[in-house]
Design a protein around this motif. Sequence first.
Motif, PDB file in Angstrom:
ATOM      1  N   UNK A   1      24.282  32.804  -9.582  1.00 43.20           N
ATOM      2  CA  UNK A   1      22.982  32.408  -9.044  1.00 43.20           C
ATOM      3  C   UNK A   1      23.123  31.677  -7.711  1.00 43.20           C
ATOM      4  N   UNK A   2      24.369  31.383  -7.306  1.00 42.05           N
ATOM      5  CA  UNK A   2      24.580  30.693  -6.028  1.00 42.05           C
ATOM      6  C   UNK A   2      24.497  31.704  -4.881  1.00 42.05           C
ATOM      7  N   UNK A   3      24.471  31.198  -3.664  1.00 40.24           N
ATOM      8  CA  UNK A   3      24.294  32.065  -2.491  1.00 40.24           C
ATOM      9  C   UNK A   3      25.601  32.362  -1.771  1.00 40.24           C
ATOM     10  N   UNK A   4      26.701  31.781  -2.213  1.00 41.95           N
ATOM     11  CA  UNK A   4      27.998  31.978  -1.572  1.00 41.95           C
ATOM     12  C   UNK A   4      28.591  33.318  -2.014  1.00 41.95           C
ATOM     13  N   UNK A   5      28.565  34.321  -1.129  1.00 45.85           N
ATOM     14  CA  UNK A   5      29.032  35.660  -1.499  1.00 45.85           C
ATOM     15  C   UNK A   5      30.524  35.696  -1.768  1.00 45.85           C
ATOM     16  N   UNK A   6      31.311  34.897  -1.010  1.00 42.71           N
ATOM     17  CA  UNK A   6      32.762  34.857  -1.242  1.00 42.71           C
ATOM     18  C   UNK A   6      33.082  34.311  -2.623  1.00 42.71           C
ATOM     19  N   UNK A   7      32.325  33.297  -3.046  1.00 41.95           N
ATOM     20  CA  UNK A   7      32.550  32.716  -4.372  1.00 41.95           C
ATOM     21  C   UNK A   7      32.214  33.736  -5.455  1.00 41.95           C
ATOM     22  N   UNK A   8      31.142  34.482  -5.260  1.00 43.84           N
ATOM     23  CA  UNK A   8      30.770  35.519  -6.224  1.00 43.84           C
ATOM     24  C   UNK A   8      31.854  36.591  -6.310  1.00 43.84           C
ATOM     25  N   UNK A   9      32.363  36.994  -5.160  1.00 43.98           N
ATOM     26  CA  UNK A   9      33.421  38.010  -5.127  1.00 43.98           C
ATOM     27  C   UNK A   9      34.661  37.523  -5.856  1.00 43.98           C
ATOM     28  N   UNK A  10      35.039  36.270  -5.596  1.00 40.82           N
ATOM     29  CA  UNK A  10      36.232  35.701  -6.233  1.00 40.82           C
ATOM     30  C   UNK A  10      36.071  35.646  -7.740  1.00 40.82           C
ATOM     31  N   UNK A  11      34.936  35.125  -8.197  1.00 42.71           N
ATOM     32  CA  UNK A  11      34.698  34.990  -9.641  1.00 42.71           C
ATOM     33  C   UNK A  11      34.655  36.358 -10.311  1.00 42.71           C
ATOM     34  N   UNK A  12      33.980  37.315  -9.657  1.00 40.32           N
ATOM     35  CA  UNK A  12      33.879  38.661 -10.232  1.00 40.32           C
ATOM     36  C   UNK A  12      35.251  39.304 -10.392  1.00 40.32           C
ATOM     37  N   UNK A  13      36.084  39.191  -9.359  1.00 46.74           N
ATOM     38  CA  UNK A  13      37.418  39.809  -9.389  1.00 46.74           C
ATOM     39  C   UNK A  13      38.315  39.142 -10.424  1.00 46.74           C
ATOM     40  N   UNK A  14      38.338  37.813 -10.410  1.00 45.70           N
ATOM     41  CA  UNK A  14      39.214  37.086 -11.331  1.00 45.70           C
ATOM     42  C   UNK A  14      38.763  37.287 -12.770  1.00 45.70           C
ATOM     43  N   UNK A  15      37.445  37.226 -13.001  1.00 49.41           N
ATOM     44  CA  UNK A  15      36.925  37.412 -14.356  1.00 49.41           C
ATOM     45  C   UNK A  15      37.191  38.836 -14.845  1.00 49.41           C
ATOM     46  N   UNK A  16      36.926  39.832 -13.987  1.00 49.36           N
ATOM     47  CA  UNK A  16      37.136  41.232 -14.389  1.00 49.36           C
ATOM     48  C   UNK A  16      38.609  41.503 -14.678  1.00 49.36           C
ATOM     49  N   UNK A  17      39.490  41.037 -13.810  1.00 48.92           N
ATOM     50  CA  UNK A  17      40.924  41.242 -14.022  1.00 48.92           C
ATOM     51  C   UNK A  17      41.406  40.593 -15.303  1.00 48.92           C
ATOM     52  N   UNK A  18      40.940  39.360 -15.550  1.00 51.29           N
ATOM     53  CA  UNK A  18      41.361  38.629 -16.755  1.00 51.29           C
ATOM     54  C   UNK A  18      40.842  39.299 -18.020  1.00 51.29           C
ATOM     55  N   UNK A  19      39.554  39.653 -18.019  1.00 52.22           N
ATOM     56  CA  UNK A  19      38.947  40.245 -19.219  1.00 52.22           C
ATOM     57  C   UNK A  19      39.542  41.615 -19.518  1.00 52.22           C
ATOM     58  N   UNK A  20      39.646  42.477 -18.513  1.00 46.84           N
ATOM     59  CA  UNK A  20      40.138  43.835 -18.747  1.00 46.84           C
ATOM     60  C   UNK A  20      41.600  43.848 -19.182  1.00 46.84           C
ATOM     61  N   UNK A  21      42.389  42.909 -18.670  1.00 46.45           N
ATOM     62  CA  UNK A  21      43.807  42.866 -19.061  1.00 46.45           C
ATOM     63  C   UNK A  21      44.023  42.117 -20.370  1.00 46.45           C
ATOM     64  N   UNK A  22      42.983  41.449 -20.884  1.00 47.32           N
ATOM     65  CA  UNK A  22      43.129  40.631 -22.092  1.00 47.32           C
ATOM     66  C   UNK A  22      42.341  41.161 -23.282  1.00 47.32           C
ATOM     67  N   UNK A  23      41.575  42.218 -23.096  1.00 49.77           N
ATOM     68  CA  UNK A  23      40.642  42.641 -24.142  1.00 49.77           C
ATOM     69  C   UNK A  23      41.363  42.966 -25.451  1.00 49.77           C
TER      70      UNK A  23
END
Length: 273
Positions: A24-46
């Motif tokens: 919900x924040x406006x910082x696009x870099x922060x969104x990109x970072x969170x999306x990448x780190x979360x996706x990588x962690x979840x997909x490799x840990x499922x």
Amino acid sequence: YSFFKFLKVLILFVLFDWLIYVFTCTDSDKKTAVAAIAAGTILSSVLLTADGVFFGHDVLFHMNRIAEIADGIKNGNFNIHIQPNIQNGYGYATPLFYGQILLYIPALLYLAGIPFFESYNIFVILVNLATAALSYYSFKRIFKSAKAGAAGSLIYTLSIYRITDIYVRQAVGEYTALIFLPLVAYGVYELYFNSGDGKIRTAKVLPLVLGVTGILQCHVITTQITAICLVVFGLIMFKKTFSRSMITALIRALILIVLVNMAFLVPFIDSYG
């Protein structure tokens, strides 16, 4: 055990709420970072969400290592160089040659009351999270782009070799060492392409020092491979390598690496006698 299962679900919802908050924040870099780190962690840990542990090639060996650390801590010994109960009670000096500093994490989780196999699974999830986060940081700094950092993080975290290490080979030493390889790459980039022609400050060598330290504390073979690659790269870039400022910086880095890892290197070298 029922309480722990509840705790896992609670943590999952807390993380999900945190993700919603970030997006919900406006910082696009922060969104990109969170999306990448979360996706990588979840997909490799499922696959780790199932009960039990994947029975890979080396899993029993590494489970024994974790159990021996937990047993040592329980008996008041934090500095473990010999595992007395391995090899049918004859003992084994694995820690002399096999860094185990990160294995204290699942050992402490187990001592805190978390079931043994769950402690291991949580540890692997934390390794995946660290790999995704550190590779994002490293690639972002190298390419000066959050999107490049996100792409690099996903490709690296989900690489087939790394996933095979986790679920098939269960090569704990190797897949923990892989956390730090991107940091070594970033450290080399900082020294060779982002330090200018003048005196190189100590801060510039720290990423390389920390990256090599992480690898050395996890897996000696990966340390050897990394060292060979660094030497080859240094020879390819010989004009930069043999400049006075670079030689001084590399010597400084080597001294720091030796000093920081003295507790592992001294017994390791001494055992050869």
